[in-house]
Motif scaffolding. Structure first.
Motif, PDB file in Angstrom:
ATOM      1  N   HIS A  51       0.798  -1.136   0.029  1.00 13.60           N
ATOM      2  CA  HIS A  51       0.011  -0.165  -0.130  1.00 13.60           C
ATOM      3  C   HIS A  51       0.817   1.295  -0.095  1.00 13.60           C
ATOM      4  O   HIS A  51       0.335   2.258   0.063  1.00 13.60           O
ATOM      5  CB  HIS A  51      -0.859  -0.008   1.082  1.00 13.60           C
ATOM      6  CG  HIS A  51      -1.934  -1.145   1.118  1.00 13.60           C
ATOM      7  ND1 HIS A  51      -2.948  -1.267   0.087  1.00 13.60           N
ATOM      8  CD2 HIS A  51      -2.064  -2.273   2.014  1.00 13.60           C
ATOM      9  CE1 HIS A  51      -3.705  -2.252   0.393  1.00 13.60           C
ATOM     10  NE2 HIS A  51      -3.030  -2.842   1.271  1.00 13.60           N
ATOM     11  N   THR A  52       2.117   1.403  -0.298  1.00 12.05           N
ATOM     12  CA  THR A  52       3.038   2.271  -0.678  1.00 12.05           C
ATOM     13  C   THR A  52       3.440   2.386  -1.817  1.00 12.05           C
ATOM     14  O   THR A  52       4.051   1.186  -2.550  1.00 12.05           O
ATOM     15  CB  THR A  52       4.036   2.162   0.285  1.00 12.05           C
ATOM     16  OG1 THR A  52       3.794   2.281   1.986  1.00 12.05           O
ATOM     17  CG2 THR A  52       5.147   3.414   0.147  1.00 12.05           C
ATOM     18  N   SER A  53       3.387   3.581  -2.581  1.00 12.11           N
ATOM     19  CA  SER A  53       3.708   3.650  -3.949  1.00 12.11           C
ATOM     20  C   SER A  53       5.082   4.844  -3.986  1.00 12.11           C
ATOM     21  O   SER A  53       5.125   5.514  -3.248  1.00 12.11           O
ATOM     22  CB  SER A  53       2.846   4.293  -4.865  1.00 12.11           C
ATOM     23  OG  SER A  53       2.370   5.556  -4.566  1.00 12.11           O
ATOM     24  N   LYS A  55       5.075   7.351  -5.979  1.00 12.36           N
ATOM     25  CA  LYS A  55       4.326   8.406  -5.918  1.00 12.36           C
ATOM     26  C   LYS A  55       4.037   8.925  -4.486  1.00 12.36           C
ATOM     27  O   LYS A  55       4.360  10.106  -4.132  1.00 12.36           O
ATOM     28  CB  LYS A  55       3.003   8.352  -6.553  1.00 12.36           C
ATOM     29  CG  LYS A  55       2.454   9.812  -6.769  1.00 12.36           C
ATOM     30  CD  LYS A  55       1.146   9.720  -7.496  1.00 12.36           C
ATOM     31  CE  LYS A  55       0.449  11.372  -7.732  1.00 12.36           C
ATOM     32  NZ  LYS A  55       0.349  12.038  -6.562  1.00 12.36           N
ATOM     33  N   ASP A  56       3.712   8.168  -3.471  1.00 10.11           N
ATOM     34  CA  ASP A  56       3.535   8.351  -2.132  1.00 10.11           C
ATOM     35  C   ASP A  56       4.841   8.957  -1.544  1.00 10.11           C
ATOM     36  O   ASP A  56       4.869   9.782  -0.811  1.00 10.11           O
ATOM     37  CB  ASP A  56       3.129   7.143  -1.270  1.00 10.11           C
ATOM     38  CG  ASP A  56       1.878   6.719  -1.658  1.00 10.11           C
ATOM     39  OD1 ASP A  56       0.920   7.428  -2.177  1.00 10.11           O
ATOM     40  OD2 ASP A  56       1.453   5.492  -1.580  1.00 10.11           O
ATOM     41  N   LYS A  65       8.238  11.963  -9.326  1.00  8.07           N
ATOM     42  CA  LYS A  65       8.293  10.504  -9.305  1.00  8.07           C
ATOM     43  C   LYS A  65       9.797  10.233  -9.888  1.00  8.07           C
ATOM     44  O   LYS A  65      10.645   9.114  -9.426  1.00  8.07           O
ATOM     45  CB  LYS A  65       7.025   9.689 -10.029  1.00  8.07           C
ATOM     46  CG  LYS A  65       6.141   9.419  -9.106  1.00  8.07           C
ATOM     47  CD  LYS A  65       4.807   8.814  -9.939  1.00  8.07           C
ATOM     48  CE  LYS A  65       5.127   7.595 -10.447  1.00  8.07           C
ATOM     49  NZ  LYS A  65       4.284   6.764 -11.426  1.00  8.07           N
ATOM     50  N   LYS A  75      10.134   0.342  -6.568  1.00 11.13           N
ATOM     51  CA  LYS A  75       9.511   0.146  -5.415  1.00 11.13           C
ATOM     52  C   LYS A  75      10.423  -0.625  -4.695  1.00 11.13           C
ATOM     53  O   LYS A  75      10.800  -0.601  -3.469  1.00 11.13           O
ATOM     54  CB  LYS A  75       8.035   0.057  -5.301  1.00 11.13           C
ATOM     55  CG  LYS A  75       7.629  -0.085  -3.844  1.00 11.13           C
ATOM     56  CD  LYS A  75       6.092   0.125  -3.728  1.00 11.13           C
ATOM     57  CE  LYS A  75       5.661  -1.168  -4.122  1.00 11.13           C
ATOM     58  NZ  LYS A  75       4.196  -1.062  -3.691  1.00 11.13           N
TER      59      LYS A  75
END
Length: 217
Positions: A51-53, A55-56, A65, A75
């Motif tokens: 649940h981490t990208s 972009k985050d 990015k 990632k």
């Protein structure tokens, strides 16, 4: 020349094979990587790998990015960097404790007590622990957790027993496995119930019991 401390033979940092960005050549690039590593650690610790990208991470440090990808091309590369940094904390901690001149048994106790503080206070340690649990989701060969800690503690307990600090009937390998199970179980339960805010106190309780059972009278 003095003999090396017994713990150093088993507690070493491992390099993880993965696709990486170019090595930083300037102080500014090194600082940027450090900023990205901290942001990724915070997000992985809070939300996990899935649940981490990228972009985050970029949004948290107010970068694009593309700028993140320049330093960490995937990632997975970010996750590997966090895990490597997590494991890099332990040899440094070991060196610090050994330099203070404790005997082998007290070295083991001090290492675990300070590791508990790291789990409470250090987001890289927290993130690395979560990423290890989520390792099936990460396309990289992460180190098998707990092995180095078990080997380290066993080597310390063997030396402590040879020096008369540990009861004769104690089996160092079994005691090391018990300490590792108790420590990591304590930090996990503390995380689930209280976000690790009480991990130092809960480990102190367990540590008092375990080391009392190990230590020679």
């Amino acid at each position: 020349m003095s003999e090396p401390h017994p713990a150093f033979s088993s507690f070493v940092q491992k390099k993880i094979v993965t696709r990486r960005g170019s090595e930083p050549k300037q102080d500014r690039s090194t600082r940027t990587r450090r900023l990205l590593l901290t942001a990724a650690s915070e997000l992985f610790s809070e939300h996990g790998f899935r649940h981490t990208s990228v972009k985050d991470v970029a949004d948290r440090v107010e970068m694009t990015k593309g700028a993140v990808y320049f330093h960490y091309p995937t990632k997975e590369a970010l996750a590997v960097a966090v895990v490597e940094e997590h494991y890099g904390r332990w040899p440094a901690l070991l060196e610090q404790v050994v330099a203070e001149g404790y005997g082998p048994l007290d070295t083991a106790a001090q290492l675990l007590a300070r590791a508990a503080m790291a789990f409470r206070d250090d987001v890289v340690v927290q993130a690395g622990a979560r990423l290890q649990i989520e390792r099936p989701q990460i396309d990289a060969q992460l180190p098998t957790p707990y092995v180095d800690w078990t080997e380290l503690l066993e080597s310390l307990l063997v030396a402590a027993q040879e020096g008369g600090e540990v009861r004769e009937e104690v089996r160092p390998a079994a005691a090391a496995r018990s300490l590792v199970a108790a420590f990591f179980g304590t930090q996990h339960i503390s995380d689930v119930l209280h976000g690790r805010t009480d991990v130092v106190d809960r480990w102190a309780e367990a540590s008092d019991l375990l080391f009392a059972a190990i230590r020679a009278r």
